[in-house]
Motif scaffolding. Structure first.
Motif, PDB file in Angstrom:
ATOM      1  N   ARG A 146       0.827  -1.212   0.000  1.00 17.23           N
ATOM      2  CA  ARG A 146       0.000   0.000   0.000  1.00 17.23           C
ATOM      3  C   ARG A 146       0.865   1.267   0.000  1.00 17.23           C
ATOM      4  O   ARG A 146       0.587   2.218  -0.730  1.00 17.23           O
ATOM      5  CB  ARG A 146      -0.947   0.005   1.194  1.00 17.23           C
ATOM      6  N   LYS A 147       1.930   1.275   0.791  1.00 17.35           N
ATOM      7  CA  LYS A 147       2.822   2.436   0.806  1.00 17.35           C
ATOM      8  C   LYS A 147       3.452   2.653  -0.572  1.00 17.35           C
ATOM      9  O   LYS A 147       3.542   3.778  -1.052  1.00 17.35           O
ATOM     10  CB  LYS A 147       3.923   2.259   1.860  1.00 17.35           C
ATOM     11  N   LEU A 148       3.881   1.571  -1.178  1.00 20.08           N
ATOM     12  CA  LEU A 148       4.490   1.660  -2.498  1.00 20.08           C
ATOM     13  C   LEU A 148       3.510   2.255  -3.511  1.00 20.08           C
ATOM     14  O   LEU A 148       3.846   3.171  -4.258  1.00 20.08           O
ATOM     15  CB  LEU A 148       4.956   0.268  -2.934  1.00 20.08           C
ATOM     16  N   TRP A 149       2.293   1.760  -3.519  1.00 21.12           N
ATOM     17  CA  TRP A 149       1.295   2.261  -4.469  1.00 21.12           C
ATOM     18  C   TRP A 149       0.865   3.684  -4.136  1.00 21.12           C
ATOM     19  O   TRP A 149       0.529   4.461  -5.037  1.00 21.12           O
ATOM     20  CB  TRP A 149       0.108   1.306  -4.556  1.00 21.12           C
ATOM     21  N   THR A 150       0.887   4.061  -2.890  1.00 21.05           N
ATOM     22  CA  THR A 150       0.591   5.441  -2.511  1.00 21.05           C
ATOM     23  C   THR A 150       1.629   6.382  -3.110  1.00 21.05           C
ATOM     24  O   THR A 150       1.286   7.444  -3.652  1.00 21.05           O
ATOM     25  CB  THR A 150       0.541   5.586  -0.978  1.00 21.05           C
ATOM     26  N   ILE A 151       2.883   5.979  -3.041  1.00 19.28           N
ATOM     27  CA  ILE A 151       3.952   6.786  -3.635  1.00 19.28           C
ATOM     28  C   ILE A 151       3.783   6.860  -5.146  1.00 19.28           C
ATOM     29  O   ILE A 151       3.894   7.938  -5.743  1.00 19.28           O
ATOM     30  CB  ILE A 151       5.336   6.215  -3.253  1.00 19.28           C
ATOM     31  N   PHE A 152       3.513   5.730  -5.787  1.00 16.08           N
ATOM     32  CA  PHE A 152       3.336   5.712  -7.246  1.00 16.08           C
ATOM     33  C   PHE A 152       2.213   6.643  -7.686  1.00 16.08           C
ATOM     34  O   PHE A 152       2.388   7.455  -8.591  1.00 16.08           O
ATOM     35  CB  PHE A 152       3.037   4.304  -7.761  1.00 16.08           C
ATOM     36  N   VAL A 153       1.060   6.506  -7.071  1.00 14.24           N
ATOM     37  CA  VAL A 153      -0.089   7.302  -7.515  1.00 14.24           C
ATOM     38  C   VAL A 153       0.123   8.775  -7.187  1.00 14.24           C
ATOM     39  O   VAL A 153      -0.249   9.650  -7.976  1.00 14.24           O
ATOM     40  CB  VAL A 153      -1.424   6.758  -6.960  1.00 14.24           C
ATOM     41  N   SER A 154       0.745   9.075  -6.067  1.00  9.82           N
ATOM     42  CA  SER A 154       1.015  10.472  -5.710  1.00  9.82           C
ATOM     43  C   SER A 154       1.955  11.120  -6.715  1.00  9.82           C
ATOM     44  O   SER A 154       1.763  12.266  -7.120  1.00  9.82           O
ATOM     45  CB  SER A 154       1.616  10.569  -4.312  1.00  9.82           C
ATOM     46  N   SER A 155       2.962  10.388  -7.116  1.00  7.91           N
ATOM     47  CA  SER A 155       3.927  10.913  -8.072  1.00  7.91           C
ATOM     48  C   SER A 155       3.327  11.016  -9.475  1.00  7.91           C
ATOM     49  O   SER A 155       3.453  12.048 -10.143  1.00  7.91           O
ATOM     50  CB  SER A 155       5.161  10.011  -8.106  1.00  7.91           C
ATOM     51  N   ALA A 156       2.684   9.967  -9.900  1.00  4.05           N
ATOM     52  CA  ALA A 156       2.181   9.909 -11.280  1.00  4.05           C
ATOM     53  C   ALA A 156       1.069  10.908 -11.557  1.00  4.05           C
ATOM     54  O   ALA A 156       0.895  11.333 -12.696  1.00  4.05           O
ATOM     55  CB  ALA A 156       1.706   8.501 -11.597  1.00  4.05           C
ATOM     56  N   THR A 157       0.323  11.282 -10.543  1.00  2.99           N
ATOM     57  CA  THR A 157      -0.824  12.164 -10.781  1.00  2.99           C
ATOM     58  C   THR A 157      -0.498  13.640 -10.573  1.00  2.99           C
ATOM     59  O   THR A 157      -1.384  14.480 -10.724  1.00  2.99           O
ATOM     60  CB  THR A 157      -2.011  11.759  -9.884  1.00  2.99           C
ATOM     61  N   ARG A 158       0.743  13.951 -10.286  1.00  2.30           N
ATOM     62  CA  ARG A 158       1.121  15.361 -10.183  1.00  2.30           C
ATOM     63  C   ARG A 158       0.966  16.022 -11.554  1.00  2.30           C
ATOM     64  O   ARG A 158       1.311  15.422 -12.575  1.00  2.30           O
ATOM     65  CB  ARG A 158       2.564  15.494  -9.709  1.00  2.30           C
TER      66      ARG A 158
END
Length: 106
Positions: A40-52
């Motif tokens: 979950r932490k990994l995917w939180t980082i991915f989605v936070s970064s990708a959606t900027r």
């Protein structure tokens, strides 16, 4: 190591943690929460970064990452509320497939 290779390695690490729990549910069930938290932490980082807004990914790819992460977050909640090994393969497969895609495009 390129950023894509690093992301692929982290996804494979998350998949491996989940796979170990799945393969030996009776003995490794106690590792489930840690494996889910890591994922979950990994995917939180991915989605936070990708959606900027400044991220260079095309809009449709950003939307796909958002949708995929929402599935992952919802599946994680489902597993935590009703832990069963048959719920893990979808998370494992998604991580492996995304990792393979990252590696093939780097």
């Amino acid at each position: 190591m390129s950023p894509r290779d690093l992301e692929a390695d982290l996804l494979m690490k998350a998949a491996a943690k989940l796979q170990r729990v799945f393969d030996d549910w009776g003995n490794r069930r106690c590792e489930l929460d840690e494996a889910l938290l890591y994922n979950r932490k990994l995917w939180t980082i991915f989605v936070s970064s990708a959606t900027r807004p400044e991220h260079p990914l095309p809009g449709p790819v950003k939307q796909n990452i958002t949708s995929l992460s929402m599935f992952i977050f919802n599946r994680t909640i489902s597993i935590q509320s009703d832990p069963r090994p048959d719920k893990l393969p979808s998370l494992i497969t998604i991580n492996r497939e995304i990792a393979a895609g990252l590696r093939s495009s780097s």
